[in-house]
Structures are given as structure tokens and as C-alpha cells.
Scaffold this motif. Sequence first.
Motif, mmCIF file in Angstrom:
data_model
loop_
_atom_site.group_PDB
_atom_site.id
_atom_site.type_symbol
_atom_site.label_atom_id
_atom_site.label_comp_id
_atom_site.label_asym_id
_atom_site.label_seq_id
_atom_site.Cartn_x
_atom_site.Cartn_y
_atom_site.Cartn_z
ATOM 1 N N SER A 293 -5.172 1.472 -4.550
ATOM 2 C CA SER A 293 -3.992 2.350 -4.456
ATOM 3 C C SER A 293 -3.378 2.627 -5.809
ATOM 4 O O SER A 293 -2.150 2.605 -5.975
ATOM 5 C CB SER A 293 -2.944 1.731 -3.542
ATOM 6 O OG SER A 293 -3.425 1.623 -2.240
ATOM 7 N N ASP A 316 -10.768 0.299 -3.470
ATOM 8 C CA ASP A 316 -10.254 1.041 -2.318
ATOM 9 C C ASP A 316 -9.091 1.950 -2.692
ATOM 10 O O ASP A 316 -8.356 1.709 -3.653
ATOM 11 C CB ASP A 316 -9.735 0.069 -1.249
ATOM 12 C CG ASP A 316 -10.871 -0.509 -0.423
ATOM 13 O OD1 ASP A 316 -11.997 -0.022 -0.535
ATOM 14 O OD2 ASP A 316 -10.613 -1.462 0.336
ATOM 15 N N CYS A 317 -8.902 2.981 -1.854
ATOM 16 C CA CYS A 317 -7.680 3.799 -1.878
ATOM 17 C C CYS A 317 -7.418 4.411 -3.247
ATOM 18 O O CYS A 317 -6.312 4.287 -3.796
ATOM 19 C CB CYS A 317 -6.480 2.982 -1.415
ATOM 20 S SG CYS A 317 -6.650 2.275 0.220
ATOM 21 N N ASN A 340 -11.751 4.589 1.438
ATOM 22 C CA ASN A 340 -10.622 5.470 1.164
ATOM 23 C C ASN A 340 -10.706 6.127 -0.205
ATOM 24 O O ASN A 340 -9.784 6.080 -1.014
ATOM 25 C CB ASN A 340 -9.299 4.697 1.287
ATOM 26 C CG ASN A 340 -8.978 4.313 2.702
ATOM 27 O OD1 ASN A 340 -8.402 5.079 3.456
ATOM 28 N ND2 ASN A 340 -9.393 3.106 3.076
ATOM 29 N N ASN A 341 -11.843 6.746 -0.476
ATOM 30 C CA ASN A 341 -12.047 7.526 -1.687
ATOM 31 C C ASN A 341 -12.664 8.864 -1.297
ATOM 32 O O ASN A 341 -12.592 9.273 -0.130
ATOM 33 C CB ASN A 341 -12.946 6.763 -2.665
ATOM 34 C CG ASN A 341 -12.185 5.703 -3.446
ATOM 35 O OD1 ASN A 341 -11.402 6.012 -4.329
ATOM 36 N ND2 ASN A 341 -12.415 4.436 -3.109
ATOM 37 N N PHE A 366 -13.888 5.816 5.331
ATOM 38 C CA PHE A 366 -12.996 6.877 4.859
ATOM 39 C C PHE A 366 -13.474 7.463 3.532
ATOM 40 O O PHE A 366 -12.776 7.475 2.530
ATOM 41 C CB PHE A 366 -11.562 6.364 4.735
ATOM 42 C CG PHE A 366 -10.984 5.868 6.036
ATOM 43 C CD1 PHE A 366 -10.480 6.757 6.975
ATOM 44 C CD2 PHE A 366 -10.987 4.515 6.328
ATOM 45 C CE1 PHE A 366 -9.974 6.300 8.174
ATOM 46 C CE2 PHE A 366 -10.479 4.052 7.532
ATOM 47 C CZ PHE A 366 -9.965 4.954 8.457
ATOM 48 N N ASN A 367 -14.711 7.944 3.547
ATOM 49 C CA ASN A 367 -15.282 8.694 2.443
ATOM 50 C C ASN A 367 -15.960 9.937 3.017
ATOM 51 O O ASN A 367 -15.622 10.376 4.119
ATOM 52 C CB ASN A 367 -16.268 7.823 1.656
ATOM 53 C CG ASN A 367 -15.578 6.927 0.641
ATOM 54 O OD1 ASN A 367 -15.065 7.383 -0.370
ATOM 55 N ND2 ASN A 367 -15.545 5.617 0.925
#
Length: 857
Positions: A293, A316-317, A340-341, A366-367
Motif C-alpha cells: 500500500s 501487495d497493493c 492487488n497490482n 487481484f491482477n
Amino acid sequence: MGYVKLVFFMIFPFLCQLSLSFCSSLSPLCPKDQALALLQFKHMFTISPYASAHCEFSHPKTLSWNKSINCCSWDGVYCDETTGHVIELNLNCSKLQGKFQANSSLFQLSNLKRLDLSYNDFSGSLISPKFGEFSSLIHLDLSGSDFTGLIPVEISHLSKLQVLSIQSYPDGLRFKPHNFELLLKNLTQLRELYFYGVNISSTIPLNFSSYLTALQLPLTQLYGVLPKRVFHLSNLESLALLDIPQLTVRFPTTKWNSSASLQMLRLYKVNATGRIRESFGHLTSLRNLSIVSCNLSGSIPKPLWNLTNIEELNLDCNHLEGPISDLFRFGKLSRLSLGNNNLDGQLEFLSFNRSLTQLQFLYFSFNSLTGPIPSNVSGMQNLQSLSLSSNHLNGTIPSWIFSLPSLTGLELSDNHFSGNIQEFKSKTLDTVSLKQNQLQGPIPKSLLNQRDLYSLLLSHNNLSGQIASTICNLNILQVLDLGSNNLEGTIPLCLGEMSGLWVLDLSNNSLSGTINTTFSIGNKLGVIKFDGNKLEGKVPQSLINCPFLEVLDLGNNELSDTFPKWLGALPELQILNLRSNKFFGPIKVSRTDNLFAQIRVIDLSSNGFSGHLPVSLFKKFESMKITSENSGTREYVGDTGLYYYTISLIVTTKGLDLELPRVLTTEIIINLSRNKLEGHIPSIIGDLIGLRTLNLSHNRLEGDIPASLHQLSVLESLDLSSNKISGEIPQQLVSLTSLEVLNLSHNHLVGCIPKGKQFDTFENTSYQGNDELRGLPLSKDCGSDDGVPQGLGQGEEGDSSMVSWQAVLMGYGCGLVIGLSIIYIMLSTQYPVWFSRMDVELEHKILTRIKRHKKRY
């Protein structure tokens, strides 16, 4: 004699060594005053099993303290071998509970070098300034023992301190301004500094110990820029800066001085933007790299793959992009997390990679990864958790995944996988999420024999067959989501007996029969969704045994029952959906207090409910009587964050049937449409000021629209269409500035449509089917803005108004004279009584019309 001397000299060294060994095996004698001080300290606290709840292992060390035994032999007490003085006290995880006094007898142990009081329960206790009197202290740990208040400036007097660890719940402990800077300036020998949750609220000073090996400052509210000197500390081994969004971190562009020593770098939610610098490639000793993040962008630089000692890589993120490659270099990698990227490409590297033999955790969710998962993968037999959810992967799930012997977690949801779910070899699964794919076939039997499984999400697939009763063997299951499949048969009776189950979602299948499930006392069910099936019969009264139930959705079935008013006794119930069934009879509740007090969404639409609107029910809706202001945080009903499960709900709002993937706690809805309800709309609805949607359409309601509805300041959708409502639209409703959709069509409304604000935005469809209704946007004129009939000139206003009034009064006056004449004739000639009654009614109608005409003009 000479022979004896010779023997003596030969064995003398051995005797000395034996003597020294024997002496050293004896504990030094503890001074009586220090033993007494320790015993006094012991008696200030009780032993509580919950005081060290955060410890993996805890032990009440002070129980062994006894005045008849040398205190240097007590558990956790260590003495100087020469003087006998207590120099170390380790009471870590000792289950101590009580108030830590400012003048505690502990401060009499003036020779202490090491003091560890971590992970006990000293709730509400202040950190005494007397801690600063331990002049010999080199190690102080006060973490996790619930100290509160200010950290005394006297801590900065501990000039010999090498290790300082203070952990608190957020804002439980704080520094006065400049005291943190003073502490770092004075503690010149400091090697390790651990502050967790301490409110520092300052910058990191430029001057601090050059001996630092560990700097960990999570949740400390630091701000400013991290000094470059931190990256150039030659002995720095670990740096952790977590949840400090106001702290800016700028990575060196060239080689770091700490490159050779740095083993752990963890940055989480700090202000670090831009690309990952190539200088990271020099951190050859790095074992743990976590940057989460932090809004990093660009591709993963190739020098990063040179970190061959890396064991955990977590990026991540962020906003990283490009394909994933070269991971085969990480032979020691055990955890890899790049979720998450914006990474794309395929997972081809897995098919030829035999170096990831140590990999246990792989997270790429989440890619934008595409293609199938390679089928020819080997060398990953230690993999325990695989997460590839929310990508664009397709094809069948390869058999090597189902064959992993130690697999505990599998998350492949929200992709395009097809084919059957194979039987699992692993017997240690704890979470399986395969929802939102195109998987088919039955639920594998091996899934129903997992003793550690607590989350099973298979919804939104094409699974078929019946739900086997062996599913109840999953003793610790917390989430069961089988919704939106093609499952058939009956609901297993035993599901209500699963004591740990929180979510039970069997919605949108082809399940039939009655709900015979017996919900046992002591269950933890918070969400029950059986909507969208073919269920018959009544609502099971054993649901009253679900005290934690927040969501009950039985909509779109064939249930036939009266209104289950007893559900109102469930203290946590927030959503009740019984729409599109065969419920009948009046909607009534008992006089018991607090029924339905927490309800936020109640949908009883499309049933056969009759009678008057339930005034007594509306009075109970306490949660609807509060307006939830936007606090900046979004809260959802039934949202526990359990393993990616979220509650979806179909609601009718703003003229549409919408599926809400998550239900905000501010989403306050009453839908009683499409029933046989009659009578007036009660004004008490105006007390439900939190309402966002009110739908009473397609009933038999009559009477006026209550003006009290103007109190519904956050109302967004109001549908009263297809009833027998009469009277005028209350002018007060103009104040509903949040109203986006209004439907009053097909009623018996009269008069002028209010003007201004939201009412200027509604279309003709909001009012059609009301023959006596006039004004914009309808074609019937209602006069200009100032109340003058349209078509009159400005100069004609007074005369026209007077002429109009004269004509009206003359007409009604003549009628009144004629009417009274008829009455006189009737009385004098003794006409029948029925004619007399008819004439009185006629007179009443005439007078009523005169009053209404005056009001209108």
C-alpha cells in the motif's frame, strides 16, 4: 612422604577445578531486602488466565516465588554470580493482572540490567518516572501490558539502554512534544528500538544512535521525511514502518551503506511513491522485503531478482505492472505475495520452475493474469496456500493443485475456470474459495471430510446434484456459501446444528420441500439466505434460537404462512426479506418492547398481506428513527470480513430491481408493495427519518399523503403508485432534497403539483393516471408561479379574479337558495324521510365545494 606430596600435586589442579565447578553450581545468595521487594511486588497482582491472552505460551512465573527459597532460584529472577544482587527480571507472559503502582517495590532493585514486563495486564497503569532510576538498565520491555498515558521523560535518562520496547494499543501511550527527540539524543548506546502504537506525533530527528540494528515504529503517527541516514546505518538489520501515512520515505538511488546487514525491510501504508529503485538489488542479505500500500508503480526491476537470499517477498497493493518472470532465482523463497497490482501475462514461469521447492504461500489475486494455469508443474509439493482470485484465468483447474499434500488454502474465485472440481488429496484444508467461475459437476466428497475447514465458498457456478448430509461433519465450518448453482433436493436437517456456522447461503438454487431444519440453541448463525429456491411451507419457529442473526432472506420461494411476528424478538435482526412468496393475513406484532428494534431493511412485497398498514410495527423500528450521517467510513450489514464473503440483496428502489453486492448500514428500506393492504398511510412513518426507500405501491391504500413525510430528509425513493390515494400532494414534500425518484401515478390525487427543488426534475410518469392533478410536467395548466391562472395579462389580474369570485359565489348561492327552498317545501308537504336525508347530503356537498374552492384560490 615424597610419594604423597607427588600425588597431592598431581591431583591438586583437578581438586581445584572440581571445587570451582561445585561452587559455581550453587546459586548466589539473594539479599533479603531484594527478596522482600520481589514478594511485595508479587502480592500486588493476581494471576489471570486472560492477562497474557496474546502470548502463544504463558506461565505464571511468580507462583514459584517463596521466601523459604533463595530468590536467585525463582522463576524469571537472575542474580549476579558474585554479589547476589538481582540483575535481571523476566516476567514476560506471566499472567499478572492489576495496577502497577508508581512507587512499586520493584524500584528497590537498583542493580537491574534487564527488565521484561511484557504481555501482562496492567490496564490503566501509568509508566512511572521511577523507571528512569534504573541507571544500569540495558534492556527494558514494557510491550503489550496495557500501560497508558504519557511516556515519562525520565526514560531518556537510561543512557546505557541498548534495547527499548514499548507496545500499546493505538494512542494508549504518547510522548510530550520534543520528548521523543530527547530520548533518541540521550540513548546513544541504543541498538534496538521497538515502538508499536505509541503516539509520537513528531519527525524522526537527525541525531540518533549509530549502533541501531533494529528500528520498528508501527502506528506511531510520525510525519515528515525519513532521514536518509537511516538507510546508511552500517549495522541496521531490520526496519519496519507500518501504518504511518504522513511519513514520507524516499529510497536511495545509489548503494545503501546498510546493504550488507539489512535483513528485513517492511513498509506498510507510508508515503512512498514512484518506482522500485535498482539500488534494492544491492540488498544481498535481505530475507524479508514487504512494501504494501505504498503506491509504487512501474515494473519490477530486474536487479530485484538478484536477492537470492530472499525468503519472503510482499509487494501487495501497489500499482506494479508488466509480466511476472525470473522467479526461479528465488531458491529460498517461502512466501511470495504480489496481489492487488496491475500485473499481466501468464503463469508460464511455473511450468519450468523447479527451484521454488520451499514455497509455501503464493498470492497473485487481484491482477490481470490471463490464460490457463500450467498443468506440467512440479517441485512445489510444500505449497500450502494458493491464491489467484480475481484475474482472467481460464481452462480447467490442473490436477497438480488437487494433489498438493499439504494444501490448506485455495482461492481461485472470480475467474473463468471450467470443468469439474476434482477430489483433494490434502486433508488439512481450512479455506476453499472457487466462487464466480463456470465449474460444474457435484461437490467433491473429499471437501466434506475436512476437519479443519472453516470457509467453503462455491457460489456462482454450475454445480449440480444434492447437498449431502455429510456436510454437517465439518465441525468448525464458519462460512458455507453454495448460492447461485443448480443444486437440488432438500436442505439437510442437520445444518442448523452446526455450532460454529456464521454464514449459511444456499440461495438461487433449485432446492425444494419445506424448511425442516431445526436451528439448535447456542448456534452462531448471523446470515441465512435461502432465497430464490422452491421452498414451501412455513417459516421454522426454531429460528428464534438464532440470537446473532442479522440477515434472514427467504424471498422468491413458495412459502405460505402468516407474518412471523415472533422474529421481532431476534435482537440483532437487521434485514428481513420475505418478498415474492405466498404470505397472507394482516401484518401484526405483539406489544412486547424492542421487537424489530434493529431492522434496517424489511421487504414483504409481492405477497398476499391484507388489512391496514402496521402502525404498531412501524413504532418498533428504532434503527430507522436515526439519520446515519456520512462519517467517511462505510459500514455494511453482516460484514465480518469473513473470507471474502459479502451479503448480496435484491431490493426494489428508484423504480428498479437492483442487486446490492453489499448492504450499507445506511440503506434503510421499507417495501410493502404488491399486497392487499388498505386504509390510510399513517403519519408515524414520518418518524422513520433514516428511510432511504419507501415503497407502498400496488395496494389498496386511500386517504391523503401525510405531510409528515417531509421529515424523511434522506429519502431517495418514494413509490406510492397504483393505490386509491386522494387529496393534494403536500407542499412540504418540496423540502425532500435527497429525493431522486418519485412515483405517485395511478391514484386519485387532485390539485397542483408542488414546484421547486427536486420536484422540478420529475418526469410526467411520476404523476400520470391522476385525472384531477394539474401543473408541470403535466399538460394541464396550474397557473403561473404566483398562483395566477395562465393566459391572463398582468393588468387584468384584479378584475379577472373578482369576476371569477363573483361567478362562483353567484352559482353556489343560487344553488343554496334552491336547495333551501326544496327543504322548506319538503318539510311543509311531509315528503318521505329518504328524500330529506338526500337533500341534507346535497347541502353538505355544496358547502364542502365552496370551502375547497376558497382554499384553491
